[in-house]
Motif scaffolding. Structure first.
Motif, short mmCIF file in Angstrom:
data_model
loop_
_atom_site.label_atom_id
_atom_site.label_comp_id
_atom_site.label_asym_id
_atom_site.label_seq_id
_atom_site.Cartn_x
_atom_site.Cartn_y
_atom_site.Cartn_z
N ASP A 1 0.82 -1.15 -0.06
CA ASP A 1 -0.08 -0.12 0.00
C ASP A 1 0.86 1.37 -0.15
OD1 ASP A 1 -2.33 -1.30 0.02
OD2 ASP A 1 -2.70 -1.07 2.11
N LEU A 2 2.07 1.05 0.94
CA LEU A 2 2.77 2.32 1.08
C LEU A 2 3.48 2.66 -0.32
CD1 LEU A 2 4.27 4.34 3.11
CD2 LEU A 2 5.80 2.69 3.47
N SER A 3 4.00 1.61 -1.04
CA SER A 3 4.79 1.67 -2.49
C SER A 3 3.50 2.18 -3.36
CB SER A 3 4.80 0.18 -2.61
OG SER A 3 5.71 0.23 -4.13
N ASP A 4 2.49 1.54 -3.61
CA ASP A 4 1.31 1.93 -4.39
C ASP A 4 1.11 3.47 -4.09
OD1 ASP A 4 1.38 -0.43 -5.47
OD2 ASP A 4 -0.67 -1.16 -4.52
N ASP A 5 0.79 3.83 -3.15
CA ASP A 5 0.71 5.45 -2.61
C ASP A 5 1.65 6.41 -3.27
OD1 ASP A 5 -1.76 4.73 -1.62
OD2 ASP A 5 -1.27 4.92 0.45
N ALA A 6 2.90 5.88 -2.90
CA ALA A 6 3.99 6.82 -3.10
C ALA A 6 4.18 6.96 -4.70
CB ALA A 6 5.54 6.06 -2.73
N TRP A 7 4.03 5.80 -5.37
CA TRP A 7 4.09 5.71 -7.05
C TRP A 7 3.09 6.56 -7.39
CZ3 TRP A 7 7.42 5.35 -10.69
CH2 TRP A 7 6.61 5.25 -12.04
N HIS A 8 1.85 6.46 -7.02
CA HIS A 8 0.79 7.15 -7.59
C HIS A 8 1.12 8.58 -7.38
CE1 HIS A 8 -3.25 8.30 -8.71
NE2 HIS A 8 -3.43 9.08 -7.61
N THR A 9 1.60 9.02 -6.19
CA THR A 9 1.84 10.53 -5.81
C THR A 9 3.04 10.92 -6.74
OG1 THR A 9 1.07 10.15 -3.46
CG2 THR A 9 2.29 12.02 -4.04
N ALA A 10 4.23 10.38 -6.84
CA ALA A 10 5.09 10.62 -7.62
C ALA A 10 4.76 10.74 -9.00
CB ALA A 10 6.38 9.50 -7.45
N LYS A 11 4.08 9.79 -9.55
CA LYS A 11 3.85 9.85 -11.01
C LYS A 11 2.85 11.28 -11.27
CE LYS A 11 1.73 6.59 -14.26
NZ LYS A 11 0.28 6.88 -14.47
N THR A 12 1.89 11.71 -10.40
CA THR A 12 1.12 12.66 -10.76
C THR A 12 1.65 13.95 -10.52
OG1 THR A 12 -0.82 11.26 -9.23
CG2 THR A 12 -1.14 13.89 -9.52
N LEU A 13 2.82 13.75 -9.73
CA LEU A 13 3.74 14.99 -9.56
C LEU A 13 4.58 15.29 -10.69
CD1 LEU A 13 4.83 14.82 -5.79
CD2 LEU A 13 3.40 16.64 -6.54
N MET A 14 5.00 14.24 -11.10
CA MET A 14 5.97 14.23 -12.54
C MET A 14 5.03 14.68 -13.61
SD MET A 14 9.01 12.03 -13.78
CE MET A 14 8.77 11.19 -15.27
N GLU A 15 3.78 14.10 -13.78
CA GLU A 15 2.88 14.58 -14.81
C GLU A 15 2.36 16.16 -14.71
OE1 GLU A 15 1.17 10.02 -15.59
OE2 GLU A 15 0.06 11.42 -14.22
N SER A 16 2.67 16.74 -13.49
CA SER A 16 2.31 18.22 -13.45
C SER A 16 3.59 19.11 -14.06
CB SER A 16 2.17 18.53 -11.95
OG SER A 16 3.45 18.46 -11.24
N LEU A 17 4.75 18.37 -14.18
CA LEU A 17 5.88 18.90 -14.71
C LEU A 17 5.63 19.71 -16.21
CD1 LEU A 17 8.89 19.74 -14.30
CD2 LEU A 17 9.19 17.53 -15.32
#
Ligand code: ZN
Length: 314
Positions: A207-223
């Protein structure tokens, strides 16, 4: 030792963490290669859209090559059937970067090229494929992954290559821009780190890994494109601006330089493998062959009788 790296000729590895335990869950890379891209591209007279795609290819190559864990060469090679027939870039694990593009000089360049977007791969390359190759110098190992050129950008192609070849979720973006004769060329990748225990890891870890990946991906897509090519924004500042909430840890930078691997000896060896009749065809009336390196445009003259004298031609 004090190192003052140039912010436009380096790769920064970084890690993103999550939770109170500060576990590294995502590895990242940002390659910023505007300086070598500028000198490499100055030697070639590419139409602007092709130059932008080549600069992106150089940044992507540096970014992906930096995941090499051994001595070797990482190569990006795309083949298309439109304006650009070959797009090539490679980098050694020491950071020597080079590249070239072969294109149809008679074909019209796109007149609707938008320099505020990544290069349009379907328009420039048509259909074809892109290959990423790792050559291990010392052990002779060679690994290659090929995917069709699908998607709008080189980053899309790189991301789909990872989806095909790696078990780990990976996301890649690249951008390049020419301003005042200087290129900005940046690529960033994020890759999920496998949780300990893999599939057998605890549900909480997953769950921790899934959450982190989802957050990081969303942040990078905002670049945004303009952030990636902003000469006043250092790569490190970009990492912290984007991923501040995930407590980024930045590892020592790796330098990237414009350096070709051609040499007089390599040219001679290459010519020595040709048929004597072909050598005669290549030579002028004085028996001189002129060879220009596709990468660095170095011009070399070699006499056919010198080649014949070399043992490699026997
Ligand atoms: Zn060269």
């Amino acid at each position: 030792m004090t190192v003052t790296p140039l912010s436009d000729s380096q790769i920064i590895p970084f890690y993103l963490t999550s939770g109170a335990e500060n576990i590294a869950l995502i590895r990242g890379r940002i390659a910023s290669v505007g300086k070598p891209a500028t000198t490499i591209l100055q030697r070639h007279a590419y139409p602007p859209a092709i130059a932008r795609m080549q600069a992106e290819a150089l940044a992507l190559t540096a970014c992906l090559a930096s995941t090499l864990k051994f001595d070797g060469i990482f190569t990006l090679q795309a083949k298309g059937d439109a304006l650009v027939r070959t797009l090539f870039a490679d980098m050694t694990s020491d950071g020597d970067l080079r590249g070239y593009a072969a294109f149809d000089a008679d074909a019209p360049s796109p007149d609707n090229d938008d320099p505020t977007l990544p290069a349009n791969v379907p328009q420039l390359m048509g259909s074809g494929h892109i290959a990423f190759t790792v050559d291990e110098g010392a052990t002779g190992g060679r690994y290659q992954g090929i995917v069709d050129l699908e998607g709008a950008t080189l980053s899309d192609a790189a991301t789909s290559w990872f989806a095909n070849s790696e078990q780990l979720d990976t996301l890649v973006v690249a951008a390049s821009h020419l301003q005042d004769q200087q290129w900005q060329a940046t690529a960033m990748m994020l890759q999920r780190i496998a949780t300990e225990g893999g599939e057998n890891g605890s549900a909480a870890e997953r769950d921790l890994s899934d959450d982190a990946w989802h957050t990081a991906k969303t942040l990078m897509e905002s670049l945004r494109f303009d952030e990636m090519v902003d000469p006043t924004l250092s790569p490190e500042a970009l990492i912290f601006r984007l991923f501040n909430s995930m407590e980024p840890h930045v590892a020592p930078v790796r330098e990237v330089r414009d350096k070709c691997r051609c040499s007089p000896q390599r040219v001679e060896n290459m010519l020595g493998q040709l048929d004597p009749a072909d050598l005669t065809d290549l030579a002028d009336e004085d028996g001189q062959i002129e060879i220009i390196c596709e990468f660095c445009k170095t011009k070399r003259q070699i006499r056919t009788d010198e080649i014949a004298a070399s043992p490699t031609s026997q």
